[in-house]
Design an enzyme around this catalytic site. Structure first.
Site, short mmCIF file in Angstrom:
data_model
loop_
_atom_site.label_atom_id
_atom_site.label_comp_id
_atom_site.label_asym_id
_atom_site.label_seq_id
_atom_site.Cartn_x
_atom_site.Cartn_y
_atom_site.Cartn_z
N CYS A 125 31.28 30.84 42.38
CA CYS A 125 32.10 30.66 41.17
C CYS A 125 33.54 30.37 41.60
CB CYS A 125 32.00 31.85 40.25
SG CYS A 125 32.22 33.45 41.06
N ARG A 126 34.48 31.21 41.18
CA ARG A 126 35.88 30.85 41.44
C ARG A 126 36.41 31.36 42.76
NH1 ARG A 126 37.39 32.41 35.35
NH2 ARG A 126 36.74 30.49 34.33
#
Lengths: 231, 231
Positions: free
Chosen positions: A183-184
Site C-alpha cells: 500500500c502506501r
DNA sequence: TGCATATTCAAGCAAACGATTGAATACTAG
DNA sequence: CTAGTATTCAATCGTTTGCTTGAATATGCA
C-alpha cells in the site's frame, strides 16, 4: 560587522526552520505523506486525514508557504501536489529517522498489531526479495490503495484492487500463486488488512512493507549508481 | 476498529512530528548544525549561537527528547553530541531542501555578500575539483574553524588555522601555493573572511563551499558505491 | 568543608499555533 | 442568471512555544 554576521545567520536559520515548522504538525506530515502518493484535491486529503476541509486547507497553506507542495486550480477543484520528488525523499528521511531513533514508533506499531492479533514483522517481504520473485513470475503483486493512487503511479506489473473492493473481487485472483500486497508504506495498514482477508479465504499472501514511492526511490538510487559506474 | 486505525495513524504521525518540532526553531537548527561539526559543551554552544546558557540548555533538552542528540556528563561539563551520523544527513537534507526550494535563502545570502562587497559564488570551489588539485599537490587546504572542531575531524591533509588567529599567523603560509579555505559549510562565512584576508595580503586564495561533514558524507557515499559495484 | 563553575529547573509572559465556526469567493451546470 | 459545490478567508479560543529571570543542583578544587 559582527552584528550583520549574526543577522545573516539568524536569517538563514530562520529560512531553514520554515521547512521544520512545516513538518512540526502531525497532520501536516500526514498530508505530505498522502501527497507523496500522488496529487489530490483538498476534500480528498481532508477526508483521508480526518480533518475538516477548512482545517486541511489551512495546513496545506502552511505546506505551500514552505514550498513543499504546490497547488493548481483544475476547474472546480484545486489539485495539490508535492513540489518535487526531493520533498518525498525528505519525508522519507524524516520517517526513517523517526523509525530508527524513536523507540516509541516501534512500540506504537507493535501495540497496534498485537491488539489486532496480527504478527506485523512476520509477514513482511523486503523489496529485494520481491524483485527476484516477481521476475521469476512466482508472485502476483497487488496494489490495494485507492485506484486514484494506483493511477498516479505503481510498481510495474502490479494489479490494482483497492482494499475496499477486495472482498467483492476476490475471485479475480488466481488461487495457486502467492500474492504480495502493498500500500502506501511501512506505516500504512491497508496491505495488512488485505493479507488478513486473503489468508482467511485460503490464499497465500504476504505484505510488502515498502510502498510505491519507497520502491521508486530505491529503484532510482540503484539506477543512478549504475549510471555513475558505467560512465 | 476504524477508530483504532485512526488512533494508530495519529500516534505514528505524532511520533514523526517530534522530529519536525525539534527542527522547527531556528536556534535549534543552529545548535544541530554546530553539533554536526563535533561534540560541544552547553556554554560553548550557547556562545556560538548567541543564546543564554539557560536557553541553550532548554533547546538542547528538546533536541535530546527527539533523540537527535545525546549528552554525557564529563566531569564538570556536559558534552553534547549528535546521536548518529544519520542525524547530520537529515540536517543536510533539510538544508538542501531549503537551499533548492526557498528562493529566500539565495536572496539572503546574496544580500549579505553584496553588502560585504564580496562575490559569493565566484570564488567557490567544488569538492570534485579540489580533490583533484589536492592530489596533485597544487593547493594547500586550510581549515579555519576553531581548533576544537578541527580536532573532532577534518579533511585529510588540511592545515588548521582558526580564523581568529589567521592574521597573526599569516607567515606560516607559503607564498607560492594556492590556498583553499573551508569552514563549516556553505552558509558559514569564516572561510569567506579568510579568503578576503588572504587576498588582501597577496595570497592566492579560494573558498570551498562544503564543510568537513559534507565532504565526509560525500566521501562516504562514493565509498559505498564502490563497494557495491565491486562486490 | 566551602567556594567557584557548569548546568538544569521552575515560574512567568508575550507571541505563535491548531482547531472550530461561519461567511466569502470562485467556478460549473442547468 | 441562479443554484450548488469546492475552496479559502477571517475571527475566536485554548494551548503550546521560546525567552527571560532567578534559584537549585552537581561537580571539582582549595
Amino acid at each position: 560587522m559582527a552584528t550583520s554576521h549574526r543577522q545573516f545567520k539568524d536569517r538563514i536559520y530562520e529560512q531553514f526552520s520554515r521547512i521544520g515548522k512545516a513538518v512540526s504538525a502531525p497532520k501536516r506530515i500526514e498530508l505530505l505523506d498522502l501527497l507523496c502518493q500522488g496529487p489530490r484535491t483538498v476534500e480528498s486529503l481532508a477526508q483521508q486525514a480526518s480533518l475538516s476541509v477548512a482545517n486541511a486547507s489551512q495546513h496545506l497553506r502552511v505546506l505551500r508557504a514552505a514550498r513543499l507542495i504546490e497547488s493548481e486550480k483544475q476547474g472546480l477543484y484545486v489539485e495539490y501536489r508535492v513540489a518535487d520528488v526531493e520533498v518525498c525523499r525528505f519525508f522519507f528521511a524524516l520517517r526513517k529517522l523517526a523509525d530508527s531513533h524513536l523507540a516509541e514508533v516501534a512500540q506504537v506499531t507493535q501495540t497496534y498489531f498485537a491488539q489486532r492479533g496480527v504478527m506485523a514483522a512476520a509477514s513482511a517481504v523486503s523489496g529485494d526479495e520481491l524483485l527476484r520473485r516477481v521476475r521469476n513470475g512466482e508472485v502476483l503483486v497487488l496494489d490495494v490503495r485507492p485506484e486514484e493512487e494506483f493511477r498516479a503511479g505503481h510498481i510495474p506489473g502490479a494489479r490494482s484492487i483497492p482494499i475496499a473492493e477486495l472482498k467483492a473481487r476476490l475471485r479475480e485472483l488466481p488461487r495457486g500463486r502467492e500474492i504480495v500486497a502493498y500500500c502506501r508504506g511501512p506505516y500504512c495498514v491497508m496491505a495488512v488488512d488485505a493479507v488478513e482477508l486473503l489468508r482467511k479465504h485460503g490464499y497465500r499472501a504476504q505484505r510488502m512493507e515498502q510502498g510505491v514511492v519507497d520502491w521508486r526511490a530505491r529503484g532510482w538510487r540503484v539506477e543512478k549508481e549504475r549510471e555513475r559506474v558505467l560512465s
